[in-house]
Write an enzyme that holds these catalytic residues in place. Structure first.
Site, PDB file in Angstrom:
ATOM      1  N   ASN A   7      31.978   5.445  -3.968  1.00  0.00           N
ATOM      2  CA  ASN A   7      31.026   5.231  -5.056  1.00  0.00           C
ATOM      3  C   ASN A   7      31.844   5.164  -6.348  1.00  0.00           C
ATOM      4  OD1 ASN A   7      29.064   5.420  -7.037  1.00  0.00           O
ATOM      5  ND2 ASN A   7      27.923   7.086  -6.050  1.00  0.00           N
ATOM      6  N   ARG A  92      29.229   1.625  -2.622  1.00  0.00           N
ATOM      7  CA  ARG A  92      28.089   1.480  -3.517  1.00  0.00           C
ATOM      8  C   ARG A  92      28.389   0.352  -4.506  1.00  0.00           C
ATOM      9  NH1 ARG A  92      27.046   4.421  -9.102  1.00  0.00           N
ATOM     10  NH2 ARG A  92      25.005   3.545  -9.552  1.00  0.00           N
ATOM     11  N   HIS A 181      20.309   1.691  -9.675  1.00  0.00           N
ATOM     12  CA  HIS A 181      20.069   3.053  -9.151  1.00  0.00           C
ATOM     13  C   HIS A 181      19.100   3.049  -7.969  1.00  0.00           C
ATOM     14  CE1 HIS A 181      20.939   4.811 -13.418  1.00  0.00           C
ATOM     15  NE2 HIS A 181      22.030   4.820 -12.689  1.00  0.00           N
ATOM     16  N   HIS A 209      15.793   8.870 -12.609  1.00  0.00           N
ATOM     17  CA  HIS A 209      17.225   9.135 -12.382  1.00  0.00           C
ATOM     18  C   HIS A 209      17.850   9.304 -13.763  1.00  0.00           C
ATOM     19  CE1 HIS A 209      21.207   8.449 -10.298  1.00  0.00           C
ATOM     20  NE2 HIS A 209      21.520   8.288 -11.582  1.00  0.00           N
ATOM     21  N   ARG A 242      25.198   3.843 -23.301  1.00  0.00           N
ATOM     22  CA  ARG A 242      24.502   2.547 -23.366  1.00  0.00           C
ATOM     23  C   ARG A 242      23.255   2.650 -24.230  1.00  0.00           C
ATOM     24  NH1 ARG A 242      24.284   1.654 -17.018  1.00  0.00           N
ATOM     25  NH2 ARG A 242      25.603   3.481 -16.933  1.00  0.00           N
ATOM     26  N   ARG A 286      25.775  17.894 -21.759  1.00  0.00           N
ATOM     27  CA  ARG A 286      26.055  19.322 -21.962  1.00  0.00           C
ATOM     28  C   ARG A 286      26.689  19.555 -23.331  1.00  0.00           C
ATOM     29  NH1 ARG A 286      28.585  19.559 -16.055  1.00  0.00           N
ATOM     30  NH2 ARG A 286      29.101  17.520 -16.851  1.00  0.00           N
ATOM     31  N   GLY A 332      22.254  14.077 -12.692  1.00  0.00           N
ATOM     32  CA  GLY A 332      22.882  15.184 -13.440  1.00  0.00           C
ATOM     33  C   GLY A 332      21.962  15.897 -14.409  1.00  0.00           C
ATOM     34  N   ILE A 333      21.289  15.158 -15.268  1.00  0.00           N
ATOM     35  CA  ILE A 333      20.428  15.774 -16.276  1.00  0.00           C
ATOM     36  C   ILE A 333      19.084  16.158 -15.654  1.00  0.00           C
ATOM     37  CG2 ILE A 333      19.206  15.327 -18.455  1.00  0.00           C
ATOM     38  CD1 ILE A 333      21.592  13.403 -19.158  1.00  0.00           C
ATOM     39  N   ASN A 336      19.645  19.267 -13.421  1.00  0.00           N
ATOM     40  CA  ASN A 336      20.276  20.491 -13.930  1.00  0.00           C
ATOM     41  C   ASN A 336      19.758  21.007 -15.256  1.00  0.00           C
ATOM     42  OD1 ASN A 336      22.203  20.629 -11.781  1.00  0.00           O
ATOM     43  ND2 ASN A 336      23.206  18.868 -12.712  1.00  0.00           N
ATOM     44  N   GLU A 388      23.280  10.137  -3.061  1.00  0.00           N
ATOM     45  CA  GLU A 388      23.523   8.710  -2.854  1.00  0.00           C
ATOM     46  C   GLU A 388      24.510   8.473  -1.731  1.00  0.00           C
ATOM     47  OE1 GLU A 388      24.358   7.916  -7.144  1.00  0.00           O
ATOM     48  OE2 GLU A 388      23.448   5.988  -6.661  1.00  0.00           O
TER      49      GLU A 388
HETATM   50  P1  AMP Z   1      25.487  12.043 -13.392  1.00  0.00           P
HETATM   51  O1  AMP Z   1      25.772  10.706 -13.991  1.00  0.00           O
HETATM   52  O2  AMP Z   1      24.293  12.051 -12.486  1.00  0.00           O
HETATM   53  O3  AMP Z   1      26.702  12.707 -12.768  1.00  0.00           O
HETATM   54  O4  AMP Z   1      25.077  13.005 -14.620  1.00  0.00           O
HETATM   55  C1  AMP Z   1      25.977  13.284 -15.649  1.00  0.00           C
HETATM   56  C2  AMP Z   1      25.212  13.845 -16.828  1.00  0.00           C
HETATM   57  O5  AMP Z   1      24.518  15.033 -16.417  1.00  0.00           O
HETATM   58  C3  AMP Z   1      26.131  14.238 -17.978  1.00  0.00           C
HETATM   59  O6  AMP Z   1      25.577  13.810 -19.213  1.00  0.00           O
HETATM   60  C4  AMP Z   1      26.118  15.750 -17.898  1.00  0.00           C
HETATM   61  O7  AMP Z   1      26.329  16.355 -19.149  1.00  0.00           O
HETATM   62  C5  AMP Z   1      24.706  16.016 -17.432  1.00  0.00           C
HETATM   63  N1  AMP Z   1      24.550  17.367 -16.927  1.00  0.00           N
HETATM   64  C6  AMP Z   1      25.098  17.932 -15.821  1.00  0.00           C
HETATM   65  N2  AMP Z   1      24.744  19.247 -15.746  1.00  0.00           N
HETATM   66  C7  AMP Z   1      23.964  19.501 -16.830  1.00  0.00           C
HETATM   67  C8  AMP Z   1      23.299  20.663 -17.328  1.00  0.00           C
HETATM   68  N3  AMP Z   1      23.352  21.828 -16.694  1.00  0.00           N
HETATM   69  N4  AMP Z   1      22.591  20.552 -18.470  1.00  0.00           N
HETATM   70  C9  AMP Z   1      22.528  19.378 -19.128  1.00  0.00           C
HETATM   71  N5  AMP Z   1      23.126  18.243 -18.709  1.00  0.00           N
HETATM   72  C10 AMP Z   1      23.844  18.308 -17.580  1.00  0.00           C
END
Ligand code: AMP
Length: 403
Positions: A7, A92, A181, A209, A242, A286, A332-333, A336, A388
């Protein structure tokens, strides 16, 4: 079947070795900040997944993959000792354009079409293609599949995928909305159906997503009927770097005012905009949440805009569907950040999406699929962990098994 999943992102590489028979992940790799001086790659093996970290400064995404393959062939803890043990490779691919409507075997003919799709996702497709070119050289006899982010959205009706520009651009250049996605939205929708204990075909779902890239999809009876990403992954939500949707007239206006060319403008919209463009520094949520908590006004504005655009997209898909049973948060966001989920759903309760603030914040729940709305919320809110790589491995197995 032992499948190597690749990926490749614009500045990241996620890879896993997956034994599809038992749906078991045997090796996980994550390289981040690829291209930067502090780029790192972590590799871990089942069952404990203790991470070993390697510096990969200056390497491209494909070179990181080559290094990973070297390491897993030599490492005594690795589940393989030679590349010939890999039975298939699943790649991917973000954009498949109108060339690919489903997972495809990679051969000389499909390779030509893969190269043609590069301009549809200039941040992602070229990195994936470099990885494929490299693994085709190293493992010439191993079957490879391309699993497309666009495939799930091929069920969108013309009213959703057409742009209101002269029709000949669709006929001559295949300019239409393709979405992205898709692998994640399809997986999230199925996981939500499992959580709700109902067949996917009976449900109306809005899947969100929300990661570095972000998109929202209206999944009606298991099919994508609309999604926020378009011709390229630049349309739709505000993202890490973006812009998402903006008035297209801004583009020509800036180009004229600053005297910049198409490539530079494309780079600004893809790499310098979104959260990074507004907050002014990091694109990582974060970091931006921390800046905002410390009182940084621009970071606060970026988060307000990010949340507002998500709320509007969810509202518009509520209107697009005949029923909405649940909103699903992933990536990610979405997975989490309890803070951002709280802010997003604070504005959506009047539509019947009522968050249970305590369930939203349960300690130790990260990584668990769960429902976080109150019991009698008319529309449920789910959090699901995107996987994924597992989905790509299974699609690859299905295709290769039919050969
Ligand atoms: P991904 O592209 O799915 O890997 O997501 C990456 C995004 O998820 C980044 O902007 C990270 O800062 C955010 N992220 C991961 N963990 C957290 C968290 N605990 N709180 C806020 N954002 C997070």
């Amino acid at each position: 079947m032992l499948v190597l999943v690749v990926n490749a992102g614009s500045s990241s590489l996620k890879s896993q070795l997956i034994q599809t028979d038992g749906k078991i992940s045997l090796m996980r790799c994550l390289a981040e900040k690829v291209g930067a001086a502090d780029a790192r790659m972590s590799i871990s093996y089942a069952p404990e997944f203790h991470k070993a970290t390697y510096g990969v400064a200056g390497l491209s995404v494909a070179e990181c993959l080559a290094k990973l393959l070297d390491i897993i062939c030599d490492d005594p803890e690795s589940p393989i000792s030679g590349l010939d043990q890999i039975e298939a490779i699943g790649n991917r691919i973000v954009a498949g354009g109108e060339y690919f409507t489903k997972t495809a075997l990679i051969d000389d003919a499909s390779w030509e079409n893969l190269l043609r799709c590069e301009e549809l996702a200039p941040l992602h497709n070229p990195a994936a293609d470099e990885c494929i070119a490299m693994t085709r050289r190293l493992l010439p006899n191993t079957p490879q599949a391309a699993v497309f982010d666009t495939a799930f959205h091929q069920t969108m009706p013309p009213k959703a995928y057409m742009y209101p520009i002269p029709y000949r651009y669709y006929e001559d250049y295949a300019i239409r909305r393709y979405g992205a996605h898709g692998t994640s939205h399809r997986y999230a929708a199925q996981q939500a159906a499992n959580l709700l204990g109902r067949p996917l075909r009976d449900l109306g779902l809005i899947t969100c997503h929300l990661g570095n890239g972000g998109s929202i999809t209206a999944v009606n009876h298991g099919k994508s009927i609309d999604t926020t990403m378009g011709f390229t992954p630049l349309e739709g939500l505000m993202m890490g770097t973006r812009s998402g949707s903006i008035d297209p007239a801004i583009i020509t206006y800036i180009m004229r005012r600053d005297g910049i060319d198409y490539d530079e403008m494309e780079r600004i919209l893809n790499c310098d905009s979104g959260i990074k463009g507004i907050a002014g520094g990091s694109s990582d949520m974060r970091d931006v949440l921390q800046q905002a908590a410390a009182g940084d006004e621009r970071a606060n504005l970026a988060i307000d805009m990010y949340v507002y655009r998500i709320q509007k997209a969810i509202g518009s898909y509520y209107a697009a569907m005949t029923r909405t049973d649940a909103v699903v948060m992933t990536a990610g966001i979405g997975e989490n950040s309890a803070d951002l989920r709280e802010r997003i759903f604070a504005g959506l309760a009047h539509m019947g999406m009522i968050l249970d603030k305590e369930r939203n914040r349960v300690e130790g729940a990260i990584g668990m699929n769960r429902i976080i709305s109150i019991d009698d919320s008319p529309i449920r809110i789910c959090v699901v962990t995107t996987d994924e790589e597992m989905r790509i491995a299974r699609e690859t197995d299905n295709l290769v098994s039919m050969m």
